[in-house]
Design an enzyme around this catalytic site. Structure first.
Site, PDB file in Angstrom:
ATOM      1  N   THR A  86       0.911  -1.248  -0.014  1.00  0.00           N
ATOM      2  CA  THR A  86       0.159  -0.030  -0.085  1.00  0.00           C
ATOM      3  C   THR A  86       0.843   1.170  -0.165  1.00  0.00           C
ATOM      4  O   THR A  86       0.812   1.898   0.993  1.00  0.00           O
ATOM      5  CB  THR A  86      -0.915  -0.208   1.132  1.00  0.00           C
ATOM      6  OG1 THR A  86      -0.236  -0.165   2.429  1.00  0.00           O
ATOM      7  CG2 THR A  86      -1.947  -0.951   0.984  1.00  0.00           C
ATOM      8  N   THR A 122      -1.159  -2.781   5.548  1.00  0.00           N
ATOM      9  CA  THR A 122      -1.409  -1.199   6.302  1.00  0.00           C
ATOM     10  C   THR A 122      -2.617  -0.658   5.468  1.00  0.00           C
ATOM     11  O   THR A 122      -2.474  -0.223   4.386  1.00  0.00           O
ATOM     12  CB  THR A 122      -0.499  -0.614   6.831  1.00  0.00           C
ATOM     13  OG1 THR A 122       0.267  -1.454   7.472  1.00  0.00           O
ATOM     14  CG2 THR A 122      -0.934   0.811   7.426  1.00  0.00           C
ATOM     15  N   PHE A 152       2.075  -5.887  13.279  1.00  0.00           N
ATOM     16  CA  PHE A 152       3.113  -4.922  14.196  1.00  0.00           C
ATOM     17  C   PHE A 152       4.625  -5.329  14.108  1.00  0.00           C
ATOM     18  O   PHE A 152       5.266  -5.060  15.003  1.00  0.00           O
ATOM     19  CB  PHE A 152       2.439  -4.823  15.500  1.00  0.00           C
ATOM     20  CG  PHE A 152       1.108  -4.244  15.628  1.00  0.00           C
ATOM     21  CD1 PHE A 152       0.754  -2.936  15.368  1.00  0.00           C
ATOM     22  CD2 PHE A 152      -0.005  -5.098  15.741  1.00  0.00           C
ATOM     23  CE1 PHE A 152      -0.451  -2.457  15.445  1.00  0.00           C
ATOM     24  CE2 PHE A 152      -1.213  -4.777  15.910  1.00  0.00           C
ATOM     25  CZ  PHE A 152      -1.438  -3.473  15.590  1.00  0.00           C
ATOM     26  N   CYS A 263       7.648   2.335   6.874  1.00  0.00           N
ATOM     27  CA  CYS A 263       6.346   2.511   7.706  1.00  0.00           C
ATOM     28  C   CYS A 263       6.157   3.727   8.237  1.00  0.00           C
ATOM     29  O   CYS A 263       4.922   4.507   7.827  1.00  0.00           O
ATOM     30  CB  CYS A 263       6.180   1.449   8.630  1.00  0.00           C
ATOM     31  SG  CYS A 263       6.346  -0.377   7.914  1.00  0.00           S
TER      32      CYS A 263
HETATM   33  C1  UGA Z   1       7.631  -0.169  12.518  1.00  0.00           C
HETATM   34  C2  UGA Z   1       6.859  -0.579  13.629  1.00  0.00           C
HETATM   35  O1  UGA Z   1       7.677  -0.325  14.875  1.00  0.00           O
HETATM   36  C3  UGA Z   1       6.230  -1.767  13.687  1.00  0.00           C
HETATM   37  O2  UGA Z   1       5.551  -2.062  14.894  1.00  0.00           O
HETATM   38  C4  UGA Z   1       5.501  -1.779  12.672  1.00  0.00           C
HETATM   39  O3  UGA Z   1       4.673  -3.130  12.172  1.00  0.00           O
HETATM   40  C5  UGA Z   1       6.091  -1.495  11.010  1.00  0.00           C
HETATM   41  O4  UGA Z   1       6.663  -0.236  11.630  1.00  0.00           O
HETATM   42  C6  UGA Z   1       5.269  -1.425  10.142  1.00  0.00           C
HETATM   43  O5  UGA Z   1       4.163  -0.806  10.153  1.00  0.00           O
HETATM   44  O6  UGA Z   1       5.149  -2.630   9.325  1.00  0.00           O
HETATM   45  P1  UGA Z   1      10.125  -0.702  11.363  1.00  0.00           P
HETATM   46  O7  UGA Z   1       9.578   0.468  10.383  1.00  0.00           O
HETATM   47  O8  UGA Z   1      10.199  -1.950  10.974  1.00  0.00           O
HETATM   48  O9  UGA Z   1       8.703  -1.032  12.250  1.00  0.00           O
HETATM   49  O10 UGA Z   1      11.047  -0.219  12.432  1.00  0.00           O
HETATM   50  P2  UGA Z   1      11.194   0.574  13.728  1.00  0.00           P
HETATM   51  O11 UGA Z   1      12.065  -0.168  14.797  1.00  0.00           O
HETATM   52  O12 UGA Z   1      10.016   0.801  14.262  1.00  0.00           O
HETATM   53  O13 UGA Z   1      12.060   1.814  13.471  1.00  0.00           O
HETATM   54  C7  UGA Z   1      11.671   2.857  12.460  1.00  0.00           C
HETATM   55  C8  UGA Z   1      12.445   4.143  12.557  1.00  0.00           C
HETATM   56  O14 UGA Z   1      12.376   4.488  13.902  1.00  0.00           O
HETATM   57  C9  UGA Z   1      14.010   3.694  12.452  1.00  0.00           C
HETATM   58  O15 UGA Z   1      14.561   4.612  11.425  1.00  0.00           O
HETATM   59  C10 UGA Z   1      14.875   3.799  13.877  1.00  0.00           C
HETATM   60  O16 UGA Z   1      16.049   4.166  13.794  1.00  0.00           O
HETATM   61  C11 UGA Z   1      13.739   5.037  14.392  1.00  0.00           C
HETATM   62  N1  UGA Z   1      13.774   4.934  15.724  1.00  0.00           N
HETATM   63  C12 UGA Z   1      13.276   3.978  16.491  1.00  0.00           C
HETATM   64  C13 UGA Z   1      14.624   5.789  16.566  1.00  0.00           C
HETATM   65  O17 UGA Z   1      15.041   6.739  16.024  1.00  0.00           O
HETATM   66  N2  UGA Z   1      14.249   5.689  17.938  1.00  0.00           N
HETATM   67  C14 UGA Z   1      13.862   4.840  18.703  1.00  0.00           C
HETATM   68  O18 UGA Z   1      13.801   4.852  19.849  1.00  0.00           O
HETATM   69  C15 UGA Z   1      13.214   3.775  17.855  1.00  0.00           C
END
Ligand code: UGA
Length: 432
Positions: A86, A122, A152, A263
């Site tokens: 999507t 999503t 998730f 995401c």
């Molecule tokens: C995110 C959500 O965490 C999942 O629950 C969800 O299923 C997924 O999107 C989705 O919709 O499919 P994801 O994008 O794989 O997962 O990665 P995250 O671990 O959430 O990180 C996203 C971004 O946030 C990264 O750039 C990471 O470095 C950043 N981040 C994360 C931070 O800068 N600080 C944090 O404390 C955590």
């Protein structure tokens, strides 16, 4: 149970593999013949730790199959998961649902006995209603229930997230569908997670609300980090101290570069678009999107300051370029605009990422992929730790750089500023 996953992208493949490992018969369908051929030969199109081993185990046991034959796959299954992409529509913020609706139109021609149709992709609130409308004839004959079961999973942690989820959300008012899905998820919800049955629209909303909230949490701590830098406070202490309050929680309070991935950037924009359609303003989410896009420039400005605006022939090393560790995904990675900018300023950029060389940098001038950390760091003028891969957590920079002046910009706050100072390394972190 007999499951069919339509779409072997991230969500479809990981969920399909994991469901088969729970003893279900899973058929994964994709229209991409090459992808299906590769999967049938044990070649996985995505980088996800642990996935290959589970896939091979279940493929060998014939619980997991891959095909391009949608009709056969759907006819032989009881539960159909729609897991197609999507993406954001061109020149707009809204989610492009053309792949989802195309699947619904195909299902209309195939289904002749009761099946549960689930959106795992999503999708904005009310999409389930639209799918049901397409399948109206089947609904009238009680041949289908259209359910929302958002995913998730996090990239790089997907297997663990599947097996130990915080919650399983099922959006349906059908008692039959709910009963079947509860038993599908029983091996998982028996552990610690909560099973929550709500309305279909409610489930669709929970997915966007969760991603937008997590993006808000990150942007909040990122902005506080800017203030911490000016006031001599360590943002890591602030995150820790805040997180001790159970109402807040410490997770997703790590300050760093702009958040990226497929995401958060896409879903925050799509949520704003949905709100606009329903004439509601989500001013907080709008600010988050703005704050995150400004952050890319803010951090590049800091690099400029560290280099004292003397760019020419400076060698800059990026350790990690992906948007997060344990993935090869470069979508919306903040390293892209930074490297672009520095390349235009005639810096020589070297990068190393454990997930390998990146296509996106091949066309950019002055950018070179190095095969290991040592060759990337040798004689570098500035080392930027962009992604917190484990490989970068115990480095001896003096030994690696072999220069009098070692300068580190640690965008993930991995290292201790005090220890760095003691080693006479010029160290910059985020919010400290
Ligand atoms: C995110 C959500 O965490 C999942 O629950 C969800 O299923 C997924 O999107 C989705 O919709 O499919 P994801 O994008 O794989 O997962 O990665 P995250 O671990 O959430 O990180 C996203 C971004 O946030 C990264 O750039 C990471 O470095 C950043 N981040 C994360 C931070 O800068 N600080 C944090 O404390 C955590």
């Amino acid at each position: 149970m007999k499951l069919c996953m339509i779409g072997t992208g991230y969500v479809g493949l990981v969920s399909g593999v994991c469901f088969s490992d729970l003893g279900n018969n899973v058929v994964c369908v994709d229209k991409d013949k090459e992808k299906i051929n590769s999967l049938n030969n044990g070649i996985i199109p995505i980088y996800e730790p642990g996935l290959e081993e589970i896939l091979k185990r279940n493929f060998k046991a014939s619980r997991l199959t891959f095909t391009t034959d949608l009709k056969k796959a759907v006819s032989n299954s009881d539960i159909i998961f729609i897991c197609v992409g999507t993406p954001t529509k061109k020149k707009s913020n809204s989610a492009d649902l053309k792949y989802v609706f195309a699947v619904a139109h195909k299902l209309k021609k195939i289904i002749s006995k009761y099946k549960i149709i689930i959106t795992k992709s999503t999708v904005p609130v009310t999409t389930g209603d639209k799918i049901e409308k397409i399948l109206n004839n089947l609904k009238k004959k009680k041949l289908i229930d259209v359910v929302s079961n958002p995913e998730f999973l996090r990239e790089g942690e997907a297997i663990r997230d599947f097996v130990y989820p915080d919650r399983v959300i099922i959006g349906t008012d059908s008692k039959k569908a709910n009963r079947i899905l509860r038993s599908l998820y029983l091996p998982i919800i028996k552990k610690t997670s909560r099973y929550f049955n709500t309305s279909r629209r409610g489930a669709e909303m929970i997915k966007y609300a969760s991603n937008a909230f997590l993006a808000t949490k990150i942007s909040y701590i990122n902005e506080l980090a800017n203030l911490c830098e000016k006031t001599g406070v360590d943002v890591k202490d602030v995150s820790f101290g805040m997180g001790l309050d159970q109402r807040i929680g410490e997770r997703f309070l790590r300050a760093g570069p702009a958040y990226g991935g497929s995401c958060f950037p896409k879903d925050t924009r799509a949520l704003i678009d949905t709100a606009n359609q329903f004439k509601t303003s989500l001013s907080i989410v709008k600010s988050v999107v703005k704050s995150n896009s400004q952050r890319k420039f803010l951090l590049t400005n800091k690099v400029e300051k560290i280099l004292k605006r003397k760019f020419k022939n400076k060698t800059i090393t990026f350790l990690g370029v992906t948007f997060k560790p344990n993935t090869d995904d470069m979508r919306e990675a903040s390293s892209i605009p930074m490297i672009n900018f520095l390349s235009k300023k005639s810096c020589k950029i070297r990068y190393y990422d454990p997930s390998g060389e990146k296509k996106v940098f091949k066309k950019i001038k002055n950018v070179k992929f190095c095969k290991n950390i040592s060759s990337a760091c040798l004689k570098s003028d500035l080392i930027i730790i962009h992604t917190e891969w484990n490989d970068f957590k115990f480095l001896n920079f003096k030994h690696l750089v072999r220069k009098k002046n070692v300068v580190i910009y640690d965008m993930r706050n991995i290292y201790s500023p005090t220890k760095m100072r003691k080693m006479k390394i010029k160290y910059f972190g985020i919010g400290r």
